[in-house]
Scaffold this motif. Structure first.
Motif, short mmCIF file in Angstrom:
data_model
loop_
_atom_site.label_atom_id
_atom_site.label_comp_id
_atom_site.label_asym_id
_atom_site.label_seq_id
_atom_site.Cartn_x
_atom_site.Cartn_y
_atom_site.Cartn_z
N TRP B 95 1.15 -0.81 -0.19
CA TRP B 95 0.28 -0.09 0.30
C TRP B 95 0.76 1.22 -0.07
O TRP B 95 1.71 1.11 0.19
CB TRP B 95 -0.75 -0.28 1.15
N THR B 96 -0.18 2.79 -0.38
CA THR B 96 1.48 3.54 -0.81
C THR B 96 0.77 3.48 1.37
O THR B 96 0.65 3.97 1.78
CB THR B 96 0.04 4.96 -1.34
N GLY B 97 2.50 4.79 1.29
CA GLY B 97 2.73 4.81 2.57
C GLY B 97 3.90 3.90 2.80
O GLY B 97 4.82 2.77 3.14
N PRO B 98 4.47 4.42 3.88
CA PRO B 98 6.49 4.43 4.18
C PRO B 98 5.71 3.39 5.29
O PRO B 98 7.19 2.89 5.99
CB PRO B 98 6.68 5.97 5.16
N ASN B 99 4.88 2.91 5.57
CA ASN B 99 4.82 2.18 7.13
C ASN B 99 4.35 0.74 6.48
O ASN B 99 3.98 0.23 7.46
CB ASN B 99 4.06 2.71 8.04
N GLU B 100 4.22 0.63 5.34
CA GLU B 100 3.42 0.10 5.08
C GLU B 100 4.17 -1.72 4.59
O GLU B 100 5.41 -0.88 4.19
CB GLU B 100 2.33 0.08 3.42
N LYS B 101 4.08 -2.70 4.38
CA LYS B 101 5.45 -3.70 4.66
C LYS B 101 5.02 -4.51 2.82
O LYS B 101 4.74 -4.27 2.05
CB LYS B 101 4.67 -4.48 5.00
N LEU B 102 6.12 -4.56 3.09
CA LEU B 102 6.51 -4.69 1.55
C LEU B 102 6.66 -6.12 0.88
O LEU B 102 6.68 -7.47 2.07
CB LEU B 102 7.63 -4.82 0.52
N PHE B 103 5.92 -7.17 0.03
CA PHE B 103 5.63 -8.15 -0.21
C PHE B 103 6.34 -8.60 -1.55
O PHE B 103 5.65 -7.84 -2.71
CB PHE B 103 3.80 -8.69 -0.03
N PHE B 104 7.24 -9.22 -1.07
CA PHE B 104 8.52 -9.81 -2.68
C PHE B 104 6.98 -10.82 -2.95
O PHE B 104 6.79 -11.90 -3.13
CB PHE B 104 9.28 -10.12 -2.10
N GLY B 105 7.16 -10.85 -4.65
CA GLY B 105 7.32 -11.87 -5.68
C GLY B 105 8.04 -13.04 -5.63
O GLY B 105 9.33 -12.79 -5.40
N SER B 106 7.99 -14.11 -6.69
CA SER B 106 9.16 -15.56 -5.91
C SER B 106 10.24 -15.18 -7.37
O SER B 106 11.41 -14.93 -6.75
CB SER B 106 9.13 -16.88 -6.27
N GLY B 107 10.13 -13.88 -8.11
CA GLY B 107 11.35 -13.74 -9.15
C GLY B 107 11.41 -14.02 -10.41
O GLY B 107 10.50 -15.00 -10.59
N THR B 108 12.00 -13.66 -10.83
CA THR B 108 12.04 -13.72 -12.19
C THR B 108 13.40 -13.91 -12.65
O THR B 108 14.45 -12.41 -12.58
CB THR B 108 11.66 -12.53 -14.04
N GLN B 109 14.02 -15.33 -12.82
CA GLN B 109 15.78 -15.80 -13.09
C GLN B 109 15.47 -15.19 -14.30
O GLN B 109 15.31 -16.22 -15.52
CB GLN B 109 15.94 -16.81 -12.70
N LEU B 110 16.79 -14.23 -14.87
CA LEU B 110 17.36 -13.59 -16.03
C LEU B 110 18.08 -13.90 -16.61
O LEU B 110 19.00 -13.94 -15.59
CB LEU B 110 17.13 -12.34 -16.47
N SER B 111 18.50 -15.45 -17.53
CA SER B 111 20.61 -15.10 -17.89
C SER B 111 20.55 -14.78 -19.02
O SER B 111 19.58 -14.54 -20.15
CB SER B 111 20.96 -16.81 -18.00
N VAL B 112 21.62 -13.97 -18.67
CA VAL B 112 21.67 -13.81 -20.01
C VAL B 112 23.44 -14.43 -20.68
O VAL B 112 24.26 -13.97 -20.59
CB VAL B 112 22.20 -11.79 -20.59
N LEU B 113 23.43 -15.10 -22.03
CA LEU B 113 24.26 -15.28 -22.75
C LEU B 113 25.17 -14.57 -24.22
O LEU B 113 24.70 -13.91 -24.27
CB LEU B 113 23.44 -16.64 -22.98
#
Lengths: 114, 113
Positions: B95-113
């Motif tokens: 949520w907007t606001g400095p006191n709100e917790k951040l919830f993370f996703g599991s991410g995207t693993q990017l490999s650059v060859l």
């Protein structure tokens, strides 16, 4: 420039023992200090957080100790369990913005032996 | 209640290519932040979106750009990929606001060859 220094890089603890991870910061404008737990293949998940107006915060087996004058804070995991084996990150942020911008430490890989 | 979802989970690109990563925030969240996590390191803040505008930006070059849609979902675009862009890209919502917790996703693993 790394603004949050975390140690140790790795930690091995016996089941039932106490795990202690330390962090130090430089920016005195930081006003929020969370700890995150990350399992392989997952994103970080918030464990516990503290603000600098208190010296200690406890939630279950997890305790943050905060020393404002030394600019240090630590995570204590009591009665460590094998399920606690994960990577732990300390973080810090300054006020402002529409949401927190976190500066993370480099992480501690915790292994709890059964 | 679905948490933060990211797609794809894995991606392989070659140097010089462009990539788009996608994020759907947790239900009800209106602010999306993107972080880059190199192997063995802590996440580093890339930028943050609120009300479809970039609100804060970390120390990343202009090759990194983003977008937020009216439904609060977001995209991260990286142009002219370098080998050093290989990392786990994490999206966090709140949520907007400095006191709100951040919830993370599991991410995207990017490999650059």
């Amino acid at each position: 420039q790394q603004q949050v220094k975390q140690s140790p890089q790795s930690l091995i603890v016996q089941k039932g023992g106490i795990s202690i991870i330390n962090c130090a910061y430089e920016n005195t404008a930081f006003d929020y200090f969370p700890w995150y737990q990350q399992f392989p293949g997952k994103g970080p998940a918030l464990l516990i957080a503290i603000r600098p107006d208190v010296s200690e915060k406890k939630e279950g087996r997890f305790t943050i100790s905060f020393n404002k004058s030394a600019k240090q804070f630590s995570l204590h995991i009591m009665d460590s369990q094998p399920g606690d084996s994960a990577t732990y990150f300390c973080a810090a942020s300054t006020p402002g913005g529409s949401a927190r911008q976190l500066t993370f430490g480099s992480g501690t890989q915790l292994t709890v032996l059964p | 209640d679905a948490g933060v979802t990211q797609s794809p989970t894995h991606l392989i690109k070659t140097r010089g290519q462009q990539v788009t990563l996608r994020c759907s925030p947790k239900s009800g969240h209106d602010t999306v932040s993107w972080y880059q996590q190199a192997l063995g390191q802590g996440p580093q803040f890339i930028f943050q979106y609120y009300e479809e505008e970039e609100r804060q930006r970390g120390n990343f070059p202009d090759r990194f750009s983003g977008h937020q849609f009216p439904n609060y979902s977001s995209e991260l675009n990286v142009n002219a990929l370098l080998l050093g862009d290989s990392a786990l890209y994490l999206c966090a919502s709140s949520w907007t606001g400095p006191n709100e917790k951040l919830f993370f996703g599991s991410g995207t693993q990017l490999s650059v060859l």
